[in-house]
Design an enzyme around this catalytic site. Structure first.
Site, mmCIF file in Angstrom:
data_model
loop_
_atom_site.group_PDB
_atom_site.id
_atom_site.type_symbol
_atom_site.label_atom_id
_atom_site.label_comp_id
_atom_site.label_asym_id
_atom_site.label_seq_id
_atom_site.Cartn_x
_atom_site.Cartn_y
_atom_site.Cartn_z
ATOM 1 N N ASP A 196 0.828 -1.276 0.033
ATOM 2 C CA ASP A 196 -0.078 -0.030 -0.070
ATOM 3 C C ASP A 196 0.773 1.290 0.021
ATOM 4 O O ASP A 196 2.119 1.414 0.324
ATOM 5 C CB ASP A 196 -0.794 -0.043 1.243
ATOM 6 C CG ASP A 196 -0.220 -0.031 2.486
ATOM 7 O OD1 ASP A 196 0.842 -0.707 2.651
ATOM 8 O OD2 ASP A 196 -0.584 0.747 3.580
ATOM 9 N N GLU B 109 0.121 -1.542 5.636
ATOM 10 C CA GLU B 109 1.153 -0.955 6.493
ATOM 11 C C GLU B 109 0.877 0.605 6.879
ATOM 12 O O GLU B 109 1.274 0.959 8.052
ATOM 13 C CB GLU B 109 2.563 -1.072 5.697
ATOM 14 C CG GLU B 109 3.749 -0.845 7.011
ATOM 15 C CD GLU B 109 4.128 0.363 6.721
ATOM 16 O OE1 GLU B 109 5.214 0.595 7.857
ATOM 17 O OE2 GLU B 109 3.877 1.502 6.062
ATOM 18 N N GLU C 117 12.442 -1.325 3.360
ATOM 19 C CA GLU C 117 12.170 -0.141 3.429
ATOM 20 C C GLU C 117 13.405 0.929 3.665
ATOM 21 O O GLU C 117 14.064 0.353 4.590
ATOM 22 C CB GLU C 117 10.935 0.467 3.655
ATOM 23 C CG GLU C 117 10.650 0.275 5.112
ATOM 24 C CD GLU C 117 9.098 0.999 5.490
ATOM 25 O OE1 GLU C 117 8.700 2.151 5.185
ATOM 26 O OE2 GLU C 117 8.442 0.424 5.918
#
Length: 378
Positions: A74, A136, A162
């Site tokens: 997302d 998330e 990330e």
């Protein structure tokens, strides 16, 4: 086993950016990834969560050790479209920079990890497990579902793909605790307040007292506790006492003062105010714990060794003030558990004109190739 060239890797990233998975529609991303992996003889399973939202799991290799690699599908909303120089859901390259919503947070990291799985063909020892999550950005329901399903029970390490800083890594992060406080009163005309009860008054006093208290908590390794009063609502006209008031609070917790301790303190404060005539209740909206592992854990050491030539300097280990899916995936792991947040990004996440150096995207495909292989081999 077929492998992916640079231009094909960029095309995959462009395809994923094109899917506007703004706090929803991760199922579309998962189906795309599942079909792509199937072309390389890698099976992936989709786990529906709700509506058009789902997780995806893919594995290569077999047996122990298991390295879990996680990325979320997302993204946040694009915001003011007029402020973007390009279409946020079209990957655009300009002067060596890639632009698009989610290119830093964190579809480039997700794609780089997935491409690495495709190119590996199967490690000689152990298993690489890709955990692609939904939700998330708001609530972390995807990683919570993975935790409940036992996806981390046999994991020997966890990489969140990330960025923490540019070419940097993190081994600990704050928790995030969202709370709703509801105060009930009795509405009367404001000329006779003694006949009613203003729901706002005790709530405001409690919030101020809590704010003052949490500012006295000593800072930990990841920084101080942050008690943020973000939304306050009450009343609907100026000449009537409000009979209902609500507040939304976000608390950024630390390992030294965690979510349970925040709960206990606020519960005690609420009890004290209720004994004085208030009627205040507290409801948890999101409860994600802080995560702390040793800064020299095995995965971090490998990140530093492998990443240094690409960074052109020592890879720094920082503390992340934000949260990742590790709040669920690394829950209840020992202090020396191999955990790192490490992925491509230039700290433009959640901003207009979100961007990423194209070379960094390619770098992390190569970095992950080495990192995953060495972690499983050692």
């Amino acid at each position: 086993m077929r492998t992916i060239e640079d231009d094909a890797a960029l095309k995959i990233l462009a395809d994923v950016i094109k899917i506007p998975s703004v706090n929803d529609h991760e199922l579309t991303v998962a189906k795309y990834l599942q079909a792509l992996l199937a072309k390389y003889d890698i099976s992936a399973k989709i786990y529906p969560i709700t509506g058009d939202r789902a997780n995806l799991v893919a594995e290569i290799g077999h047996g122990q050790p298991v390295l879990a690699v996680s990325g979320h599908m997302d993204v946040v909303a694009a915001g003011d479209l007029a402020a973007w120089d390009t279409d946020p859901f079209t990957l655009v390259e300009k002067s060596g920079q890639l632009f698009g919503r989610g290119v830093t947070d964190m579809k480039a990291g997700l794609v780089a990890a997935m491409i690495n799985i495709q190119q590996q063909g199967g490690p000689k020892h152990g298993t690489i497990r890709l955990l692609a999550t939904m939700g998330e950005e708001v609530g972390e329901a995807g990683s919570a579902a993975f935790y409940q399903q036992g996806a981390m029970q046999d994991a020997a390490g966890l990489l969140i793909a990330e960025p923490s800083t540019v070419y940097g890594t993190a081994a600990e992060q704050k928790g995030s605790y969202d709370l709703k406080l509801t105060s009930k009163g009795k509405a009367v005309h404001s000329s006779t307040p003694e006949r009613g009860y203003n729901a706002l008054v005790p709530l405001i006093k409690l919030l101020n007292e809590a704010n003052d208290y949490f500012e006295t908590i000593p800072a930990g390794e990841v920084g101080p506790v942050r008690f943020n009063i973000d939304v306050l609502n009450g009343g609907d006209q100026v000449n009537s006492l409000p009979d209902l008031a609500t507040a939304l609070v976000n608390v950024r917790t630390i390992p030294e003062y965690d979510n349970d301790q925040v709960t206990q303190k606020l519960t005690d404060l609420i009890a004290a105010y209720n004994q004085q005539g208030a009627d205040i209740k507290m409801t948890a909206i999101m409860n994600e714990s802080p995560i702390a592992t040793t800064a020299d854990n095995r995965l971090v050491k490998l990140v530093q060794a492998i990443g240094k030539p690409y960074a052109g300097r020592d890879v720094v280990v920082v503390s992340s003030p934000g949260i990742t899916d590790a709040s669920n995936l690394a829950k209840r792991q020992p202090a020396d558990f191999p955990f790192a947040v490490y992925g491509p990004g230039n700290m433009t996440q959640h901003q207009v004109n979100e961007s990423l150096p194209k070379q960094m995207f390619y770098d992390f495909i190569a970095i992950y190739q080495q990192l995953f292989t060495r972690f499983l081999a050692e």
